[in-house]
Write a protein that holds these residues in place. Structure first.
Motif, mmCIF file in Angstrom:
data_model
loop_
_atom_site.group_PDB
_atom_site.id
_atom_site.type_symbol
_atom_site.label_atom_id
_atom_site.label_comp_id
_atom_site.label_asym_id
_atom_site.label_seq_id
_atom_site.Cartn_x
_atom_site.Cartn_y
_atom_site.Cartn_z
ATOM 1 N N GLY A 44 28.623 24.716 21.211
ATOM 2 C CA GLY A 44 27.998 26.034 21.265
ATOM 3 C C GLY A 44 28.987 27.167 21.070
ATOM 4 O O GLY A 44 30.129 26.982 20.630
ATOM 5 N N TYR A 45 28.493 28.365 21.393
ATOM 6 C CA TYR A 45 29.262 29.595 21.224
ATOM 7 C C TYR A 45 29.422 30.281 22.572
ATOM 8 O O TYR A 45 28.617 30.059 23.486
ATOM 9 C CB TYR A 45 28.550 30.541 20.256
ATOM 10 C CG TYR A 45 28.077 29.884 18.971
ATOM 11 C CD1 TYR A 45 28.961 29.668 17.925
ATOM 12 C CD2 TYR A 45 26.751 29.480 18.819
ATOM 13 C CE1 TYR A 45 28.539 29.074 16.749
ATOM 14 C CE2 TYR A 45 26.317 28.877 17.646
ATOM 15 C CZ TYR A 45 27.213 28.678 16.616
ATOM 16 O OH TYR A 45 26.803 28.073 15.453
ATOM 17 N N MET A 46 30.426 31.145 22.667
ATOM 18 C CA MET A 46 30.677 31.829 23.923
ATOM 19 C C MET A 46 30.806 33.341 23.688
ATOM 20 O O MET A 46 31.486 33.781 22.753
ATOM 21 C CB MET A 46 31.964 31.303 24.557
ATOM 22 C CG MET A 46 32.128 31.635 26.021
ATOM 23 S SD MET A 46 31.006 30.702 27.102
ATOM 24 C CE MET A 46 31.769 29.074 27.057
ATOM 25 N N VAL A 54 33.783 39.749 35.126
ATOM 26 C CA VAL A 54 33.691 39.042 33.854
ATOM 27 C C VAL A 54 32.277 38.493 33.710
ATOM 28 O O VAL A 54 31.699 37.982 34.678
ATOM 29 C CB VAL A 54 34.707 37.877 33.781
ATOM 30 C CG1 VAL A 54 34.521 37.084 32.486
ATOM 31 C CG2 VAL A 54 36.128 38.398 33.883
ATOM 32 N N SER A 55 31.712 38.625 32.520
ATOM 33 C CA SER A 55 30.401 38.033 32.221
ATOM 34 C C SER A 55 30.564 36.980 31.135
ATOM 35 O O SER A 55 31.304 37.189 30.167
ATOM 36 C CB SER A 55 29.403 39.096 31.751
ATOM 37 O OG SER A 55 29.179 40.056 32.749
ATOM 38 N N LEU A 56 29.874 35.873 31.293
ATOM 39 C CA LEU A 56 29.891 34.796 30.299
ATOM 40 C C LEU A 56 28.471 34.474 29.862
ATOM 41 O O LEU A 56 27.533 34.495 30.675
ATOM 42 C CB LEU A 56 30.516 33.518 30.873
ATOM 43 C CG LEU A 56 32.020 33.467 31.129
ATOM 44 C CD1 LEU A 56 32.382 32.101 31.713
ATOM 45 C CD2 LEU A 56 32.790 33.721 29.859
ATOM 46 N N LYS A 57 28.327 34.181 28.561
ATOM 47 C CA LYS A 57 27.039 33.693 28.059
ATOM 48 C C LYS A 57 27.312 32.580 27.067
ATOM 49 O O LYS A 57 28.110 32.723 26.134
ATOM 50 C CB LYS A 57 26.244 34.811 27.388
ATOM 51 C CG LYS A 57 24.842 34.344 26.959
ATOM 52 C CD LYS A 57 23.962 35.497 26.524
ATOM 53 C CE LYS A 57 24.380 36.036 25.173
ATOM 54 N NZ LYS A 57 23.409 37.044 24.656
ATOM 55 N N PHE A 58 26.647 31.444 27.287
ATOM 56 C CA PHE A 58 26.777 30.282 26.416
ATOM 57 C C PHE A 58 25.516 30.159 25.569
ATOM 58 O O PHE A 58 24.405 30.309 26.064
ATOM 59 C CB PHE A 58 26.964 29.015 27.262
ATOM 60 C CG PHE A 58 27.012 27.744 26.472
ATOM 61 C CD1 PHE A 58 28.082 27.480 25.635
ATOM 62 C CD2 PHE A 58 25.991 26.805 26.563
ATOM 63 C CE1 PHE A 58 28.142 26.296 24.900
ATOM 64 C CE2 PHE A 58 26.033 25.624 25.844
ATOM 65 C CZ PHE A 58 27.114 25.373 25.006
ATOM 66 N N ASN A 118 21.918 30.964 26.856
ATOM 67 C CA ASN A 118 21.450 32.338 26.603
ATOM 68 C C ASN A 118 21.233 33.168 27.872
ATOM 69 O O ASN A 118 20.599 34.231 27.813
ATOM 70 C CB ASN A 118 20.153 32.332 25.775
ATOM 71 C CG ASN A 118 20.369 31.753 24.395
ATOM 72 O OD1 ASN A 118 21.448 31.877 23.818
ATOM 73 N ND2 ASN A 118 19.346 31.097 23.854
ATOM 74 N N LYS A 119 21.774 32.720 29.004
ATOM 75 C CA LYS A 119 21.666 33.503 30.233
ATOM 76 C C LYS A 119 23.056 33.942 30.673
ATOM 77 O O LYS A 119 23.941 33.117 30.881
ATOM 78 C CB LYS A 119 20.985 32.691 31.340
ATOM 79 C CG LYS A 119 19.500 32.463 31.088
ATOM 80 C CD LYS A 119 18.823 31.825 32.283
ATOM 81 C CE LYS A 119 17.329 31.653 32.037
ATOM 82 N NZ LYS A 119 16.647 31.023 33.208
ATOM 83 N N GLU A 120 23.237 35.242 30.813
ATOM 84 C CA GLU A 120 24.544 35.797 31.154
ATOM 85 C C GLU A 120 24.807 35.672 32.658
ATOM 86 O O GLU A 120 23.934 35.958 33.474
ATOM 87 C CB GLU A 120 24.596 37.259 30.721
ATOM 88 C CG GLU A 120 25.965 37.903 30.849
ATOM 89 C CD GLU A 120 25.983 39.314 30.259
ATOM 90 O OE1 GLU A 120 26.236 39.436 29.040
ATOM 91 O OE2 GLU A 120 25.731 40.268 31.031
ATOM 92 N N VAL A 121 26.014 35.234 32.980
ATOM 93 C CA VAL A 121 26.438 35.106 34.376
ATOM 94 C C VAL A 121 27.646 36.016 34.587
ATOM 95 O O VAL A 121 28.614 35.971 33.824
ATOM 96 C CB VAL A 121 26.811 33.651 34.715
ATOM 97 C CG1 VAL A 121 27.381 33.559 36.126
ATOM 98 C CG2 VAL A 121 25.595 32.745 34.573
#
Length: 451
Positions: A347-349, A393-397, A436-439
């Protein structure tokens, strides 16, 4: 009789003052269409700190007529490229102002619009060689007045880049520096070095490529070659022909805008040595040890500070990415991700940094990344701005595939390392990412003992 003499003297004085104060401007042929044939007429407009916004037309044969032309100062020539409509380059006044703000120079804007403005591009190319001979003769005259070739810097755009090279070759490579901004590709690709720009044309040659798949030259031409965004599609430029003329010229013209930003030091763009853009985006080319204590080279006006190390390396090919608008520089981090999913994940980040009410974003999507259990995946994260302090920091996969099951990425550890500032990396452990959910979370400083 006395009154008549007085009025005559007053009139002559007024005319002399007018002539002394008259500002020469770049030729605007005001065609509305491209011309088919024209004589080659070259005008040299001199700008100094004494007349930074008022160009003085310089004689090709008599420098004594221009006392403001002080040869104890370095001299920079600015040479434009192909002008199919005959309109002046929109950047031509700006570049002289910025150069003079940086350094006490003689700036000579080379106005060869009569030779560059032609519906027949092949004719403009032919005129490039003629103009090069004309300017060579002018520089030889400067030498006769005491100018040193080492103190001359040529900044050439498109056809102007090759013209600079031809002039340098005529002068046996003794020119101090040539800066080539997206050298023209058509009619120069595949030609021998004596017919185009090459590293031997000056003591130092730096080249920027922004449109190698259309109007620009693809192969390296200097001691250092910068490929902005891979040298092809520039961010913010039109992607379809329906955008009109901008579709054809935006990528090519971006070279000038990037260089102007470097002159004014809007921000610093670090470039990384690499054999390909793909390897660069993969984060395989982040080591700049070959440049010694100087570190990664900086694109643009200040690359001259890397001259000695670059000459020892012979030819260096570098890459960097930019924002769509000024400030163009991006901020580079290494992102390391370790998961503990049993199965391989692809996937993508997308990463966001938050601090002082600002947000910086990096989207790593040039290709799908592979994540394996207990194996560190190294990603190159390029943020649109630099935050001095990162609070969250926010991450979304994401997978990019709506038909695949929305599985989860169980992150054992992430680590973010700033590549330009010597500071402790930021870490976070045990993060669950749903597609697709940002954490969002608060990072902590990484410790060596954390594994």
């Amino acid at each position: 009789m006395f009154l008549w003499q007085y009025l005559t003297l007053l009139l002559l004085t007024t005319v002399q003052i007018y002539k002394a104060q008259r500002c020469e401007e770049f030729t605007d042929l005001n065609l509305g269409h491209a011309i088919i044939g024209t004589s080659l007429k070259i005008r040299l407009l001199l700008y100094t700190r004494d007349n930074g916004t008022c160009g003085t037309l310089v004689s090709h044969t008599d420098l004594s007529a221009h006392p403001q032309f002080n040869l104890s100062r370095p001299t920079t020539f600015v040479i434009h490229g192909y002008r199919p409509t005959g309109s002046p380059p929109v950047w031509v006044q700006k570049i002289s102002e910025l150069l003079l703000a940086r350094e006490d120079l003689n700036v000579i804007v080379v106005d060869w619009n009569h030779g560059a403005a032609n519906v027949n591009y092949l004719k403009a190319v032919e005129n490039t060689y003629k103009a090069a001979n004309n300017l060579t003769a002018f520089i030889k005259m400067l030498q006769e007045y005491g100018a040193s070739l080492s103190s001359i810097h040529m900044i050439g755009v498109s056809l102007g880049a090759h013209m600079s090279g031809l002039i340098g070759a005529n002068l046996k490579g003794f020119l101090g520096r040539i800066t080539a901004l997206d050298p023209a590709g058509p009619q120069f690709t595949g030609t021998p070095p004596e017919r185009r720009l090459d590293p031997k044309d000056a003591q130092f040659v730096d080249v920027l490529h922004t449109d190698i798949d259309a109007l620009g030259f693809r192969e390296p031409l200097g001691h250092i070659d910068f490929y902005a965004n891979g040298g092809t599609d520039q961010p913010g430029c039109p992607k379809t022909i329906f955008s009109g003329g901008a579709y054809f010229k935006c990528d090519h013209q971006r070279s000038v805008l990037l260089f102007l930003d470097s002159v004014v030091r809007t921000c610093v763009i670090k470039a990384f040595p690499c054999s390909s853009y793909e390897d660069f985006l993969d984060g395989n080319c982040l080591n700049c040890d070959r440049f010694g204590a100087a570190g990664c080279p900086v694109f643009g006006y200040d690359i001259i500070e890397w001259k000695e190390v670059l000459l020892r390396l012979n030819q260096t090919k570098t890459y960097f990415t930019t924002n769509p608008d000024s400030p163009f520089c991006m901020t580079n981090y290494r992102l390391e991700v370790m998961i503990w999913n049993k199965d391989v994940r692809w996937g993508y980040m997308t990463v966001k940094l938050h601090g002082n009410g600002k947000e910086a974003v990096a989207t790593i999507d040039h290709k799908t990344s592979q994540f394996n259990k207990y194996t560190e995946t190294n990603l190159f994260a390029q943020f649109d701005k630099d935050l001095q302090s990162v609070e969250k920091v926010s991450l979304k996969f994401s997978t990019g595939n709506v038909f695949k099951p929305k599985y989860k990425l169980r992150v054992l550890r992430i680590r973010l390392t700033h590549l330009e500032r010597k500071e402790r990396p930021l870490c976070r452990y045990d993060v669950l990412l749903e597609v697709n959910k940002e954490v969002t979370f608060r990072p902590i400083s990484c410790e060596e003992s954390n594994f």
